[in-house]
Enzyme design. Structure first.
Site, PDB file in Angstrom:
ATOM      1  N   ASP A  86     -71.200 -48.347   6.682  1.00 21.44           N
ATOM      2  CA  ASP A  86     -71.442 -49.646   7.277  1.00 21.44           C
ATOM      3  C   ASP A  86     -73.037 -49.599   7.889  1.00 21.44           C
ATOM      4  OD1 ASP A  86     -68.630 -50.959   6.977  1.00 21.44           O
ATOM      5  OD2 ASP A  86     -68.386 -48.908   7.622  1.00 21.44           O
ATOM      6  N   HIS A 113     -63.370 -40.753   7.530  1.00 22.87           N
ATOM      7  CA  HIS A 113     -63.229 -40.860   8.795  1.00 22.87           C
ATOM      8  C   HIS A 113     -62.984 -39.248   9.208  1.00 22.87           C
ATOM      9  CE1 HIS A 113     -61.003 -44.740   7.781  1.00 22.87           C
ATOM     10  NE2 HIS A 113     -61.950 -45.157   8.939  1.00 22.87           N
ATOM     11  N   ARG A 129     -60.264 -50.184   2.576  1.00 20.19           N
ATOM     12  CA  ARG A 129     -59.929 -51.208   1.813  1.00 20.19           C
ATOM     13  C   ARG A 129     -59.823 -51.187   0.455  1.00 20.19           C
ATOM     14  NH1 ARG A 129     -63.378 -54.194   5.839  1.00 20.19           N
ATOM     15  NH2 ARG A 129     -62.108 -55.711   6.622  1.00 20.19           N
TER      16      ARG A 129
HETATM   17  P1  AMP Z   1     -63.287 -47.973   9.900  1.00 19.10           P
HETATM   18  O1  AMP Z   1     -62.143 -47.607  10.286  1.00 19.10           O
HETATM   19  O2  AMP Z   1     -63.402 -48.596   8.525  1.00 19.10           O
HETATM   20  O3  AMP Z   1     -64.145 -49.221  11.039  1.00 19.10           O
HETATM   21  O4  AMP Z   1     -64.546 -47.069   9.924  1.00 19.10           O
HETATM   22  C1  AMP Z   1     -64.605 -46.189  11.070  1.00 19.10           C
HETATM   23  C2  AMP Z   1     -65.990 -45.596  10.915  1.00 19.10           C
HETATM   24  O5  AMP Z   1     -65.855 -44.592   9.767  1.00 19.10           O
HETATM   25  C3  AMP Z   1     -67.315 -46.364  10.723  1.00 19.10           C
HETATM   26  O6  AMP Z   1     -68.349 -45.692  11.428  1.00 19.10           O
HETATM   27  C4  AMP Z   1     -67.479 -46.465   9.425  1.00 19.10           C
HETATM   28  O7  AMP Z   1     -68.976 -46.505   9.116  1.00 19.10           O
HETATM   29  C5  AMP Z   1     -67.089 -45.085   8.983  1.00 19.10           C
HETATM   30  N1  AMP Z   1     -66.837 -44.827   7.437  1.00 19.10           N
HETATM   31  C6  AMP Z   1     -66.035 -45.750   6.939  1.00 19.10           C
HETATM   32  N2  AMP Z   1     -66.156 -45.293   5.559  1.00 19.10           N
HETATM   33  C7  AMP Z   1     -66.737 -44.234   5.460  1.00 19.10           C
HETATM   34  C8  AMP Z   1     -67.305 -43.327   4.531  1.00 19.10           C
HETATM   35  N3  AMP Z   1     -66.828 -43.608   3.022  1.00 19.10           N
HETATM   36  N4  AMP Z   1     -68.214 -42.301   4.435  1.00 19.10           N
HETATM   37  C9  AMP Z   1     -68.625 -42.017   5.912  1.00 19.10           C
HETATM   38  N5  AMP Z   1     -68.047 -43.040   6.935  1.00 19.10           N
HETATM   39  C10 AMP Z   1     -67.380 -43.874   6.818  1.00 19.10           C
END
Ligand code: AMP
Length: 268
Positions: free
Chosen positions: A134, A22, A171
Protein backbone atom coordinates in the site's frame (compact mmCIF):
# COMPACT_ATOMS: atom_id res chain seq x y z
CA UNK A 1 5.59 -11.01 29.37
CA UNK A 2 8.04 -8.13 29.07
CA UNK A 3 6.84 -4.73 30.16
CA UNK A 4 5.62 -2.70 27.19
CA UNK A 5 6.13 0.53 29.10
CA UNK A 6 9.88 0.43 29.62
CA UNK A 7 11.09 -1.15 26.42
CA UNK A 8 8.73 0.45 23.91
CA UNK A 9 6.96 -1.74 21.41
CA UNK A 10 6.79 -2.42 17.70
CA UNK A 11 3.29 -1.97 16.31
CA UNK A 12 1.90 -3.70 13.22
CA UNK A 13 -1.52 -2.20 12.34
CA UNK A 14 -3.72 -4.61 10.32
CA UNK A 15 -7.29 -5.36 9.37
CA UNK A 16 -6.74 -9.09 9.98
CA UNK A 17 -7.36 -12.03 7.60
CA UNK A 18 -3.65 -12.68 7.82
CA UNK A 19 -1.49 -13.81 4.92
CA UNK A 20 2.27 -14.01 4.51
CA UNK A 21 2.50 -10.24 4.01
CA UNK A 22 1.19 -9.66 7.53
CA UNK A 23 3.44 -12.39 8.93
CA UNK A 24 6.45 -10.80 7.29
CA UNK A 25 5.63 -7.47 8.99
CA UNK A 26 5.37 -9.33 12.31
CA UNK A 27 8.74 -11.02 11.64
CA UNK A 28 10.33 -7.64 10.93
CA UNK A 29 8.71 -6.21 14.07
CA UNK A 30 10.17 -9.03 16.14
CA UNK A 31 13.58 -8.40 14.57
CA UNK A 32 13.56 -4.95 16.23
CA UNK A 33 13.93 -6.80 19.56
CA UNK A 34 10.84 -5.08 20.96
CA UNK A 35 7.61 -6.65 22.19
CA UNK A 36 5.27 -6.83 19.20
CA UNK A 37 1.74 -5.43 19.28
CA UNK A 38 -0.55 -6.30 16.37
CA UNK A 39 -3.80 -4.42 15.98
CA UNK A 40 -6.63 -6.16 14.16
CA UNK A 41 -9.36 -3.70 13.33
CA UNK A 42 -11.49 -3.51 10.19
CA UNK A 43 -11.73 0.25 10.32
CA UNK A 44 -15.16 1.39 9.10
CA UNK A 45 -14.09 4.98 8.44
CA UNK A 46 -11.68 4.03 5.66
CA UNK A 47 -14.36 2.26 3.60
CA UNK A 48 -16.62 4.17 1.24
CA UNK A 49 -20.40 3.62 1.37
CA UNK A 50 -20.31 1.21 -1.60
CA UNK A 51 -17.15 -0.62 -0.59
CA UNK A 52 -16.65 -4.03 0.98
CA UNK A 53 -16.70 -3.20 4.74
CA UNK A 54 -19.39 -5.74 5.63
CA UNK A 55 -18.00 -8.56 3.49
CA UNK A 56 -14.32 -7.89 4.28
CA UNK A 57 -12.86 -11.26 5.44
CA UNK A 58 -12.68 -11.65 9.23
CA UNK A 59 -11.21 -14.65 11.07
CA UNK A 60 -10.02 -13.66 14.52
CA UNK A 61 -9.43 -17.20 15.80
CA UNK A 62 -7.12 -18.07 12.92
CA UNK A 63 -5.36 -14.69 13.13
CA UNK A 64 -4.82 -15.10 16.89
CA UNK A 65 -3.32 -18.53 16.36
CA UNK A 66 -1.00 -17.31 13.61
CA UNK A 67 -0.01 -14.27 15.68
CA UNK A 68 0.83 -16.43 18.67
CA UNK A 69 2.90 -18.81 16.51
CA UNK A 70 4.70 -15.77 15.11
CA UNK A 71 5.63 -14.59 18.60
CA UNK A 72 3.28 -11.61 18.95
CA UNK A 73 3.00 -10.40 22.57
CA UNK A 74 -0.25 -8.42 22.33
CA UNK A 75 -3.21 -8.43 19.97
CA UNK A 76 -5.29 -5.27 20.13
CA UNK A 77 -8.73 -6.01 18.71
CA UNK A 78 -11.12 -3.18 19.57
CA UNK A 79 -14.77 -2.94 18.62
CA UNK A 80 -15.80 -0.15 16.25
CA UNK A 81 -17.90 1.45 19.02
CA UNK A 82 -14.87 1.55 21.32
CA UNK A 83 -12.76 3.30 18.69
CA UNK A 84 -15.58 5.62 17.61
CA UNK A 85 -18.03 6.10 20.49
CA UNK A 86 -19.35 9.32 18.91
CA UNK A 87 -18.76 11.27 15.66
CA UNK A 88 -14.98 11.45 15.52
CA UNK A 89 -12.53 14.26 14.91
CA UNK A 90 -10.29 13.28 12.03
CA UNK A 91 -6.93 13.92 10.44
CA UNK A 92 -6.57 15.04 6.86
CA UNK A 93 -3.09 14.64 5.42
CA UNK A 94 -2.40 17.25 2.74
CA UNK A 95 -1.10 16.91 -0.84
CA UNK A 96 -0.13 13.22 -0.97
CA UNK A 97 -3.79 12.22 -0.60
CA UNK A 98 -4.96 14.18 -3.65
CA UNK A 99 -4.47 11.58 -6.37
CA UNK A 100 -4.94 7.87 -6.99
CA UNK A 101 -6.45 6.10 -3.96
CA UNK A 102 -7.22 9.51 -2.44
CA UNK A 103 -9.35 10.70 -5.34
CA UNK A 104 -10.86 7.31 -6.24
CA UNK A 105 -11.79 6.55 -2.63
CA UNK A 106 -12.92 9.88 -1.14
CA UNK A 107 -12.36 9.97 2.62
CA UNK A 108 -10.30 6.77 2.58
CA UNK A 109 -7.05 8.34 3.73
CA UNK A 110 -8.77 10.49 6.37
CA UNK A 111 -10.02 7.19 7.81
CA UNK A 112 -6.57 5.61 7.57
CA UNK A 113 -4.61 8.51 9.05
CA UNK A 114 -7.12 8.98 11.87
CA UNK A 115 -7.15 5.33 12.90
CA UNK A 116 -3.37 5.02 12.66
CA UNK A 117 -2.93 8.15 14.76
CA UNK A 118 -5.37 6.75 17.34
CA UNK A 119 -3.47 3.45 17.37
CA UNK A 120 -0.21 5.35 17.92
CA UNK A 121 -1.76 7.19 20.89
CA UNK A 122 -3.26 4.04 22.40
CA UNK A 123 -0.29 1.71 21.95
CA UNK A 124 2.52 4.30 22.09
CA UNK A 125 4.90 2.20 20.01
CA UNK A 126 8.36 3.49 19.27
CA UNK A 127 8.43 1.65 15.94
CA UNK A 128 5.53 1.02 13.55
CA UNK A 129 5.68 -1.18 10.47
CA UNK A 130 3.72 -0.96 7.24
CA UNK A 131 3.81 -2.80 3.91
CA UNK A 132 4.91 -1.17 0.65
CA UNK A 133 2.03 -3.08 -1.01
CA UNK A 134 0.00 0.00 0.00
CA UNK A 135 2.58 2.48 -1.22
CA UNK A 136 0.44 5.61 -1.09
CA UNK A 137 -0.65 4.68 2.44
CA UNK A 138 3.04 4.53 3.44
CA UNK A 139 3.61 7.99 1.97
CA UNK A 140 0.50 9.34 3.72
CA UNK A 141 1.58 7.98 7.10
CA UNK A 142 5.13 9.24 6.62
CA UNK A 143 3.70 12.70 5.86
CA UNK A 144 1.32 12.61 8.86
CA UNK A 145 4.15 11.63 11.21
CA UNK A 146 6.44 14.36 9.83
CA UNK A 147 3.78 17.09 9.64
CA UNK A 148 2.35 16.41 13.10
CA UNK A 149 5.67 15.59 14.82
CA UNK A 150 4.50 12.19 15.98
CA UNK A 151 7.35 10.49 17.86
CA UNK A 152 7.41 7.10 16.15
CA UNK A 153 9.93 5.48 13.83
CA UNK A 154 8.37 4.11 10.64
CA UNK A 155 9.58 1.03 8.79
CA UNK A 156 8.28 -0.01 5.41
CA UNK A 157 8.57 -3.62 4.29
CA UNK A 158 8.71 -5.00 0.74
CA UNK A 159 5.60 -6.52 -0.82
CA UNK A 160 5.23 -10.26 -0.29
CA UNK A 161 4.03 -12.02 -3.45
CA UNK A 162 2.60 -15.33 -4.55
CA UNK A 163 4.92 -17.50 -6.69
CA UNK A 164 3.37 -16.03 -9.86
CA UNK A 165 3.95 -12.44 -8.73
CA UNK A 166 0.47 -11.52 -7.48
CA UNK A 167 0.81 -9.29 -4.41
CA UNK A 168 -0.68 -11.03 -1.40
CA UNK A 169 -3.86 -9.36 -0.20
CA UNK A 170 -6.81 -10.33 1.96
CA UNK A 171 -8.99 -9.27 -0.99
CA UNK A 172 -7.47 -11.97 -3.25
CA UNK A 173 -9.96 -14.29 -1.52
CA UNK A 174 -12.70 -12.58 -3.58
CA UNK A 175 -11.19 -13.75 -6.91
CA UNK A 176 -12.82 -16.55 -8.91
CA UNK A 177 -10.39 -19.15 -10.27
CA UNK A 178 -10.35 -17.50 -13.73
CA UNK A 179 -9.77 -14.07 -12.18
CA UNK A 180 -7.03 -15.49 -9.98
CA UNK A 181 -5.33 -16.93 -13.07
CA UNK A 182 -5.44 -13.51 -14.78
CA UNK A 183 -4.45 -11.46 -11.72
CA UNK A 184 -0.61 -11.71 -12.00
CA UNK A 185 -0.78 -9.60 -15.17
CA UNK A 186 -0.71 -6.39 -13.10
CA UNK A 187 2.68 -7.17 -11.58
CA UNK A 188 4.04 -8.46 -14.93
CA UNK A 189 3.09 -5.16 -16.55
CA UNK A 190 4.57 -3.14 -13.67
CA UNK A 191 7.93 -4.91 -13.89
CA UNK A 192 7.90 -4.89 -17.69
CA UNK A 193 7.11 -1.15 -17.68
CA UNK A 194 9.87 -0.48 -15.17
CA UNK A 195 12.37 -2.23 -17.48
CA UNK A 196 11.16 -0.20 -20.46
CA UNK A 197 11.40 3.09 -18.53
CA UNK A 198 14.88 2.22 -17.33
CA UNK A 199 15.74 1.58 -21.00
CA UNK A 200 14.72 5.24 -21.56
CA UNK A 201 11.54 4.47 -23.47
CA UNK A 202 9.06 7.35 -23.59
CA UNK A 203 6.88 7.20 -20.39
CA UNK A 204 3.61 8.07 -22.17
CA UNK A 205 4.12 5.18 -24.57
CA UNK A 206 5.03 2.71 -21.82
CA UNK A 207 2.05 3.66 -19.64
CA UNK A 208 -0.39 3.58 -22.53
CA UNK A 209 0.78 0.18 -23.64
CA UNK A 210 0.41 -1.22 -20.10
CA UNK A 211 -3.11 0.25 -19.92
CA UNK A 212 -4.06 -1.39 -23.22
CA UNK A 213 -2.62 -4.75 -22.19
CA UNK A 214 -4.57 -4.62 -18.91
CA UNK A 215 -7.77 -3.94 -20.83
CA UNK A 216 -7.02 -6.78 -23.26
CA UNK A 217 -6.36 -9.05 -20.25
CA UNK A 218 -9.92 -8.54 -18.97
CA UNK A 219 -9.16 -5.78 -16.45
CA UNK A 220 -10.79 -2.43 -16.05
CA UNK A 221 -7.78 -0.23 -15.24
CA UNK A 222 -8.28 2.77 -12.92
CA UNK A 223 -4.72 4.08 -13.04
CA UNK A 224 -1.33 2.94 -14.28
CA UNK A 225 1.02 5.81 -13.56
CA UNK A 226 4.53 6.92 -12.80
CA UNK A 227 4.55 8.93 -9.55
CA UNK A 228 6.92 11.06 -7.56
CA UNK A 229 7.21 9.55 -4.08
CA UNK A 230 7.51 12.90 -2.27
CA UNK A 231 4.32 14.49 -3.55
CA UNK A 232 2.58 11.36 -4.86
CA UNK A 233 1.70 13.18 -8.06
CA UNK A 234 2.12 11.88 -11.62
CA UNK A 235 5.47 12.60 -13.32
CA UNK A 236 6.92 11.87 -16.74
CA UNK A 237 10.53 11.30 -15.73
CA UNK A 238 11.63 7.99 -14.25
CA UNK A 239 13.89 9.05 -11.41
CA UNK A 240 15.40 7.86 -8.19
CA UNK A 241 12.37 8.72 -6.10
CA UNK A 242 9.62 7.48 -8.41
CA UNK A 243 7.39 4.43 -8.56
CA UNK A 244 4.91 2.82 -10.90
CA UNK A 245 1.48 2.43 -9.30
CA UNK A 246 -1.53 0.55 -10.63
CA UNK A 247 -5.14 -0.13 -9.71
CA UNK A 248 -7.51 -2.24 -11.76
CA UNK A 249 -10.77 -4.03 -11.35
CA UNK A 250 -11.29 -7.60 -12.38
CA UNK A 251 -14.88 -8.73 -11.95
CA UNK A 252 -16.02 -7.34 -8.59
CA UNK A 253 -12.51 -7.17 -7.13
CA UNK A 254 -10.23 -4.18 -7.10
CA UNK A 255 -6.50 -4.91 -7.03
CA UNK A 256 -3.67 -2.44 -6.43
CA UNK A 257 0.07 -2.92 -6.79
CA UNK A 258 3.26 -0.95 -7.37
CA UNK A 259 6.97 -1.20 -8.01
CA UNK A 260 9.65 1.28 -7.01
CA UNK A 261 11.80 2.34 -9.96
CA UNK A 262 14.90 1.71 -7.87
CA UNK A 263 14.75 -0.53 -4.84
CA UNK A 264 15.95 1.29 -1.80
CA UNK A 265 15.71 0.11 1.79
CA UNK A 266 12.87 1.52 3.86
CA UNK A 267 11.35 3.72 1.13
CA UNK A 268 9.62 6.16 1.11
P1 AMP B 1 -4.26 -4.76 5.84
O1 AMP B 1 -4.61 -5.81 6.84
O2 AMP B 1 -4.57 -5.14 4.43
O3 AMP B 1 -4.72 -3.39 6.23
O4 AMP B 1 -2.67 -4.68 5.86
C1 AMP B 1 -1.97 -4.49 7.05
C2 AMP B 1 -0.55 -4.16 6.72
O5 AMP B 1 0.02 -5.22 5.94
C3 AMP B 1 -0.41 -2.89 5.88
O6 AMP B 1 0.74 -2.16 6.29
C4 AMP B 1 -0.24 -3.44 4.48
O7 AMP B 1 0.47 -2.58 3.63
C5 AMP B 1 0.57 -4.68 4.77
N1 AMP B 1 0.46 -5.63 3.67
C6 AMP B 1 -0.68 -6.05 3.06
N2 AMP B 1 -0.37 -6.90 2.05
C7 AMP B 1 0.98 -7.01 2.03
C8 AMP B 1 1.91 -7.73 1.22
N3 AMP B 1 1.51 -8.51 0.23
N4 AMP B 1 3.22 -7.59 1.49
C9 AMP B 1 3.64 -6.78 2.50
N5 AMP B 1 2.83 -6.09 3.29
C10 AMP B 1 1.51 -6.19 3.06
Amino acid sequence: MRSLGTLGSALVPTMGAFHKGHLELIRAARATGRPVVVSIFVNPTQFGPHEDYSRYPRDLDRDAELAEQAGVEVIFHPEAREMYPRPSSSIHVAEVTEHFEGSLRPGHFDGVSTVVCKLFQIVRPDVALFGLKDLQQCVVIRRMVDDLNIPVELRFQPTVREADGLAMSSRNAYLSSEERAAAPLIYRLLTDSRTRLLDSEEPDRVLKSAWNRLTEGGFEPQYFELVDLESFTPVRRAGDSTALVAAARIGKTRLIDNVLLFDRPNMP
